[in-house]
Design a protein around this motif. Structure first.
Motif, mmCIF file in Angstrom:
data_model
loop_
_atom_site.group_PDB
_atom_site.id
_atom_site.type_symbol
_atom_site.label_atom_id
_atom_site.label_comp_id
_atom_site.label_asym_id
_atom_site.label_seq_id
_atom_site.Cartn_x
_atom_site.Cartn_y
_atom_site.Cartn_z
ATOM 1 N N CYS A 176 22.507 -4.356 1.527
ATOM 2 C CA CYS A 176 23.327 -2.584 2.059
ATOM 3 C C CYS A 176 24.985 -2.660 1.685
ATOM 4 C CB CYS A 176 22.660 -2.160 2.794
ATOM 5 S SG CYS A 176 22.875 -0.217 2.738
ATOM 6 N N ARG A 210 16.597 0.076 10.418
ATOM 7 C CA ARG A 210 17.138 0.096 9.506
ATOM 8 C C ARG A 210 16.557 1.306 8.963
ATOM 9 N NH1 ARG A 210 17.005 -0.913 3.920
ATOM 10 N NH2 ARG A 210 15.069 0.834 3.762
ATOM 11 N N LEU A 214 20.484 4.226 8.481
ATOM 12 C CA LEU A 214 20.774 4.618 6.681
ATOM 13 C C LEU A 214 20.785 5.754 6.983
ATOM 14 C CD1 LEU A 214 19.719 1.226 5.798
ATOM 15 C CD2 LEU A 214 21.891 2.178 5.732
ATOM 16 N N CYS A 218 22.673 6.451 3.806
ATOM 17 C CA CYS A 218 21.939 5.976 2.223
ATOM 18 C C CYS A 218 21.925 7.408 1.599
ATOM 19 C CB CYS A 218 20.405 5.624 2.904
ATOM 20 S SG CYS A 218 19.307 5.269 1.207
ATOM 21 N N VAL A 219 22.649 6.170 0.228
ATOM 22 C CA VAL A 219 23.033 6.223 -0.977
ATOM 23 C C VAL A 219 21.875 6.567 -2.641
ATOM 24 C CG1 VAL A 219 25.401 7.390 -0.583
ATOM 25 C CG2 VAL A 219 24.745 4.766 -1.554
ATOM 26 N N GLU A 220 20.536 5.720 -1.394
ATOM 27 C CA GLU A 220 19.550 5.153 -2.761
ATOM 28 C C GLU A 220 19.933 4.652 -3.481
ATOM 29 O OE1 GLU A 220 16.310 8.564 -2.670
ATOM 30 O OE2 GLU A 220 17.956 9.753 -1.766
ATOM 31 N N CYS A 221 21.043 3.656 -3.727
ATOM 32 C CA CYS A 221 21.198 2.918 -4.713
ATOM 33 C C CYS A 221 20.082 2.066 -5.184
ATOM 34 C CB CYS A 221 22.378 2.569 -4.659
ATOM 35 S SG CYS A 221 22.549 0.940 -3.701
ATOM 36 N N GLY A 222 19.237 1.438 -3.929
ATOM 37 C CA GLY A 222 17.505 1.074 -4.136
ATOM 38 C C GLY A 222 18.504 -0.695 -4.330
ATOM 39 N N ASN A 223 20.100 -0.998 -3.768
ATOM 40 C CA ASN A 223 19.701 -2.484 -3.155
ATOM 41 C C ASN A 223 18.995 -3.345 -2.653
ATOM 42 O OD1 ASN A 223 22.505 -2.011 -5.348
ATOM 43 N ND2 ASN A 223 23.690 -2.866 -3.398
ATOM 44 N N CYS A 224 18.585 -2.438 -1.886
ATOM 45 C CA CYS A 224 17.695 -3.188 -0.697
ATOM 46 C C CYS A 224 16.158 -3.411 -1.246
ATOM 47 C CB CYS A 224 17.284 -2.118 0.628
ATOM 48 S SG CYS A 224 16.768 -0.061 0.005
ATOM 49 N N ASN A 238 13.521 5.433 2.478
ATOM 50 C CA ASN A 238 14.557 5.973 2.471
ATOM 51 C C ASN A 238 15.193 7.139 1.730
ATOM 52 O OD1 ASN A 238 15.865 3.251 2.884
ATOM 53 N ND2 ASN A 238 15.890 2.706 0.311
HETATM 54 S S1 SF4 Z 1 19.448 2.171 -1.282
HETATM 55 FE FE1 SF4 Z 1 18.610 0.322 0.485
HETATM 56 S S2 SF4 Z 1 21.387 -0.419 -0.385
HETATM 57 FE FE2 SF4 Z 1 21.001 1.161 -1.306
HETATM 58 S S3 SF4 Z 1 22.434 2.150 0.663
HETATM 59 FE FE3 SF4 Z 1 20.212 3.001 0.778
HETATM 60 S S4 SF4 Z 1 19.324 1.252 2.124
HETATM 61 FE FE4 SF4 Z 1 21.198 0.452 1.395
#
Ligand code: SF4
Ligand SMILES: Cc1cc2nc3c(=O)[nH]c(=O)nc-3n(C[C@H](O)[C@H](O)[C@H](O)COP(=O)(O)OP(=O)(O)OC[C@H]3O[C@@H](n4cnc5c(N)ncnc54)[C@H](O)[C@@H]3O)c2cc1C
Ligand code: SF4
Ligand code: SF4
Ligand code: SF4
Lengths: 276, 656
Positions: A176, A210, A214, A218-224, A238
């Motif tokens: 993240c 977590r 966030l 959180c920008v909901e990019c989905g990395n996590c 998220n």
């Molecule tokens: S989606 Fe996950 S990785 Fe992306 S900003 Fe939100 S918490 Fe961080």
């Protein structure tokens, strides 16, 4: 000329002219559907850059690697709209100077890649506002709604089952861009608020911390979510938190580089009398 | 090794009747680290405190837990006792087994059980307490008094007469507030102007008082002993240093038809004006909105008239920054606008007026030179009706509270009317007569017995005009029948409300207020003149509706608080302040925004050659109030609060 080629050309120009010291983009991965981040600092290497619908990872987190930006030189980075929002948040939270970031903006719809116009983060504000207005939906609307409809007990046992799988690898945290603290609260052991062993209690504590840390960021990019080796649907949490913050405070994370963090700011005309 | 002393107080029956203190003492005696565990009827008493001190000395205690009432009551008492016995006071904690236990439980066994949990958790906390030293901050010996009504003037004079500097800020062109508008004052019927004007002059001429009229507070920063205040001097368009107050400009000004605020709309004034003839300072201001020159670009008659060249149409607002150590807020009240009672016809019928307007009619300096003449045609009213509680004690339309002074001023109005209009008839509709105060009941009885005011207990439902009379329909609940009175004038005893900008202003100075906009005292009974913000005090009607004696008494009380504050060079502050771990701080600066006291700054950590290695947050202990907001915000857990450290809180929780 394809967008991939346009961006390679632009990368070449920027690197050879010395306008940026590095380009962070996507390169080939272990198979045709995987892309991995690459870090290019010479114009000869631009051919390694790939841009297609498999480029999904949010690369903004690499920008806050220790020391990368401290020489005040500029760095270019490939970003989807979520990544661009992440730049705004990192700038608002003083983690980077947005002036140093040259954006190669793109978006993917189906398997179509489109270029987003602009270089500096401010130039993308219309795009970000339109995302906010469009009220983004959850990744899996169906599952999301099913959980919404559950009774608190059912929901609790749903998440208990999910969190039971967590092995506390902290891959979600590493992935993240917003988890940039040098020492995360879970690593603090005097006192140890969050239990490190991966039993249900500790897992709950970690995942709730977590989620809180966030929310509004959180920008909901989905990395996590993608990083989680045991496939806990973190995207659902998220999204729920993002909705909550949008509804309660009209706050959409990452709309500008001066946006005040939602949980740290208060308005003087707030009717809450406990805030003086 | 911890050697904790546990002192369990019965608080008479308060705790003793619900909690088995003997059992509690025995259980705590068994707890690891506890060296002494004893009970006593009243530990806060002198022998009680002595026994705590003795136990500290005899057992070399390293910490003390007093299981008793709320820390708000006696934390300071016991910490002082510990200090006297040589133990750092911050090694003493209170376990609240009264408000949080015995008072709220019915079952004795469960209450005892809970008292054990509470006390044990405090023992665990105390084991991790650190010795703390009070923080010393310097005091600026200058007071700011905001509001130049009787309360503000009194506070300013008391502080100045004790030799301390005062800045008195009034937003209107003159000192005086509401008292300057009053005719005679209850309960003695002495002339308001005659007792007020000498005070105003004294304040203006006092060498220790700096008077700033037509000035407003822009911002207040800082903390007790060290406030910095920005004052806006509104442009008067008249040079205060050149003007001699001759008043020629006022006589010549052609804009003469402006409704006078001071006369509550019953009189007229010019565009260049002083609110009243005895204004202090006696320097006019130009009302820009109504000035012909400002409207049309032509006129300037005042400037041509002025022999001192004092008029300056180009004058701009100026700002001044003032450092002060204490602030007295004396911003007063307003009267409610009665147009919300459509049935009373206020605003519709010119002869329905409010109490403040009646004061202006009765005042020798008023628009009728003290004659009671009705506004519509200038005729002397032969029958008048007063309606009390017009807005007060009316949760549906007005305000829920009692405005406190209206019973008294209505009785006064009835007397003044009887003295001025011989043979006139007075009717007063009232709900109750509240005349508590020295000489007050006697005063209202006088209105009834000597001045023949007819009191009718009941409400008025409607006022309407019929054949040149104001018809008042109400009910006399004592006789149980409706009444209708044909009156010449109706006077509404309007509710006293907070200043319309009171809430906004409270936010500017950082004090609390109630739902109506009256300012909150720190403790209604024990700290009635202190606000919840240290160093800011409250005087007069800005705190609640008050009459003159109460306003003056409260003003003098604030002066004594200010003087006590100024009696020391340095101020001791509780060392409960936040600290930041710069090694783990991520420099997100969310805490900088979150801190409601602006106590956190951004800080660069530099290497030897001056390059920035890291940017972190840094708490200014002089500004920090120890609220803990930042601690809860910090994601990296870098901030901690002395006296309530994470380790202490964690131990406390785990001790439960
Ligand atoms: S989606 Fe996950 S990785 Fe992306 S900003 Fe939100 S918490 Fe961080
Ligand atoms: C009709 C009527 C009759 C009364 N008769 C009597 C009586 O007979 N006897 C009696 O004891 N009491 C009487 N009172 C009550 C008396 O008027 C008050 O007790 C007294 O005026 C309170 O004084 P104060 O200084 O607190 O407020 P105020 O007189 O309201 O003065 C407040 C001052 O602060 C100024 N101010 C406000 N906000 C700011 C700001 N932000 N910055 C700078 N300045 C500001 C205002 O302009 C004003 O000058 C009567 C009241 C009314 C309404
Ligand atoms: S990535 Fe998944 S398994 Fe690892 S800590 Fe996060 S939630 Fe737990
Ligand atoms: S909130 Fe915490 S991490 Fe952020 S600047 Fe403040 S102390 Fe540092
Ligand atoms: S505890 Fe933190 S938020 Fe509260 S006043 Fe101190 S520094 Fe500010």
């Amino acid at each position: 000329m394809s967008i991939e080629e346009q961006y390679r050309t632009r990368a070449k120009e920027l690197l050879s002219g010395g306008a940026v010291k590095m380009v962070i983009g996507y390169g080939k991965g272990s198979n045709a559907k995987r892309r991995r981040p690459i870090f290019i600092s010479s114009a000869d290497e631009v051919e390694r850059l790939v841009l297609d619908d498999a480029c999904i990872t949010n690369l903004s987190g690499y920008l806050v690697s220790e020391g990368l930006l401290s020489d005040e030189k500029r760095v270019a980075v490939f970003l989807r709209p979520e990544g661009i929002r992440a730049i705004n948040i990192l700038a608002a939270e003083s983690q980077l100077d947005a002036e140093q970031i040259v954006i190669f903006g793109f978006d993917v719809a189906g398997n179509e890649v489109t270029a987003l116009k602009g270089i500096n983060v401010e130039e993308f504000s219309d795009i970000i506002d339109s995302i906010k207005e469009g009220a983004p939906e959850a990744a899996e609307e169906e599952l999301f709604e099913k959980i919404e409809k559950m009774s608190p007990q059912e929901r609790f046992s749903f998440w208990q089952k999910e969190f039971a799988k967590c092995i506390k690898c902290y891959a979600c945290r590493q992935a993240c861009p917003m988890c940039y603290c040098r020492r995360c609260i879970v690593d603090s052991n005097q006192p140890q608020w969050v239990n490190t062993s991966s039993h249900t209690l500790g897992n709950f504590e970690w995942n709730i911390v977590r989620a809180f840390h966030l929310s509004g960021r959180c920008v909901e990019c989905g990395n996590c979510d993608r990083a989680c080796p045991v496939n806990i649907p973190l995207r659902l949490i998220n999204h729920r938190m993002a909705e909550e913050v949008l509804g309660a405070f009209d706050h959409f994370a990452g709309t500008s580089k001066t946006q005040e963090p939602v949980l740290a700011s208060f308005k003087k005309d707030d009717s809450e009398t406990f805030i003086l | 090794m911890a050697k904790i002393g546990v002192f369990i107080c019965h608080c008479g029956e308060n705790i003793g009747a619900k909690v088995d203190c003997t059992k509690l003492a025995a259980a705590m005696g068994e707890h690891p680290g506890v060296a002494v565990s004893v009970e006593y009827k009243y530990f806060c008493s002198d022998p009680g405190q002595e026994s705590v001190k003795r136990a500290i000395r005899d057992n070399n205690l390293t910490g003390v837990v007093v299981a008793a009432c709320s820390p708000r009551m006696h934390e300071a008492t016991f910490r002082k006792a510990c200090a006297e016995a040589g133990l750092n006071p911050y090694l003493c904690e209170i376990a609240n087994i009264r408000e949080q236990c015995s008072w709220v439980h019915t079952d004795n066994d469960q209450a005892t059980e809970k008292a054990m949990d509470i006390t044990r958790s405090m023992v665990e906390k105390v084991k991790r307490n650190n010795k703390l030293q009070p923080i010393e901050v310097p005091v600026t010996r200058r007071a700011l008094v905001i509001g130049g009504g009787i309360a503000g003037i009194q506070a300013a004079l008391d502080i100045a007469n004790a030799g301390q500097d005062v800045v008195l800020v009034e937003r209107e062109p003159s000192l005086g507030g509401h008292m300057a508008q009053l005719s005679e004052t209850f309960p003695t019927l002495d002339c308001s102007q005659c007792i007020m004007t000498p005070r105003m002059v004294e304040a203006a001429q006092h060498p220790k008082i700096r008077l700033l009229t037509y000035a407003e507070i822009e911002s207040v920063d800082g903390y007790i002993g060290n406030f910095s205040v920005r004052v806006r001097m509104k442009s008067r368009y008249v040079d205060i240093n050149k003007c001699t107050g001759c008043g020629d400009c006022i006589t010549k000004c052609p804009a003469k038809k402006i409704s006078s605020e001071f006369d509550c709309g019953l009189g007229k004034r010019t565009a260049i004006y002083t609110p009243f003839a005895q204004s202090v300072p006696n320097i006019p201001v130009i009302d820009k909105a109504n000035c012909i020159y400002f409207k049309n670009g032509k006129c300037k008659i005042c400037s041509k008239t002025c022999q001192c060249d004092a008029i300056d149409f180009d004058m701009q607002d100026t700002f001044e920054d003032i450092e002060v150590g204490a602030i007295v807020v004396a911003t007063g009240f307003q009267v409610q606008n009665n147009t919300m009672y459509g049935e009373y016809g206020y605003g519709k019928y010119p002869d329905v007026i409010n109490g403040l307007q009646f004061e202006r009619l009765a005042s020798a300096s008023g628009p009728t030179a003290g004659k009671i003449l009705r506004p519509s045609d200038g005729v002397e009213p032969q029958t008048v009706v007063f309606i009390q509680c017009a807005g007060s004690r009316d949760p549906s339309k007005g305000v829920r509270y009692c405005s406190k002074i209206c019973c008294m001023y209505t009785a006064k109005h009835a007397m003044l009317y009887a003295h001025k209009v011989h043979g006139g008839k007075t009717h007063i509709f009232y709900m109750d007569i509240r005349a508590a105060g020295k000489g007050y009941d006697e005063f209202s009885r006088r209105a009834i017995e000597e001045d023949e005011a007819a009191y009718l207990r009941g409400r008025v439902s409607k006022v309407w005009e019929e054949n040149g009379k104001l018809m008042v329909r109400g009910v006399d609940t004592l006789l149980g029948r409706p009444v209708e009175i044909a009156a010449d004038m109706v006077i509404l005893a309007t509710a006293i409300i907070a200043q319309p900008d009171a809430k906004e202003f409270a936010k500017t100075i950082g004090i609390g207020y109630d739902e109506y906009g009256f300012y909150n005292e720190a403790h209604l009974k024990l700290r009635p003149v202190e606000s919840s913000t240290a160093g800011v005090f409250l005087a007069g009607a800005c705190q609640s509706p008050k009459d003159i004696p109460d306003s003056v008494a409260q003003a003098s009380a604030t002066a004594s608080k200010v003087l006590a504050l100024f009696s020391k060079d340095m101020l001791e502050r509780e060392p409960v302040v936040a600290t930041n771990n710069e090694a783990t701080c991520a420099g997100c600066w969310g805490c900088v925004l979150a801190c409601p006291y602006n106590a956190i700054e951004q800080k660069d950590i530099l290497d030897r050659s001056g390059r920035i290695i890291k940017r972190v947050a840094s708490v200014n202990p002089g500004l920090c109030q120890g609220c803990g907001t930042c601690v809860t915000f910090c994601r990296s857990n870098s901030l901690d609060l002395a006296g309530f450290t994470e380790r202490q809180i964690f131990a406390e929780v785990m001790g439960l």
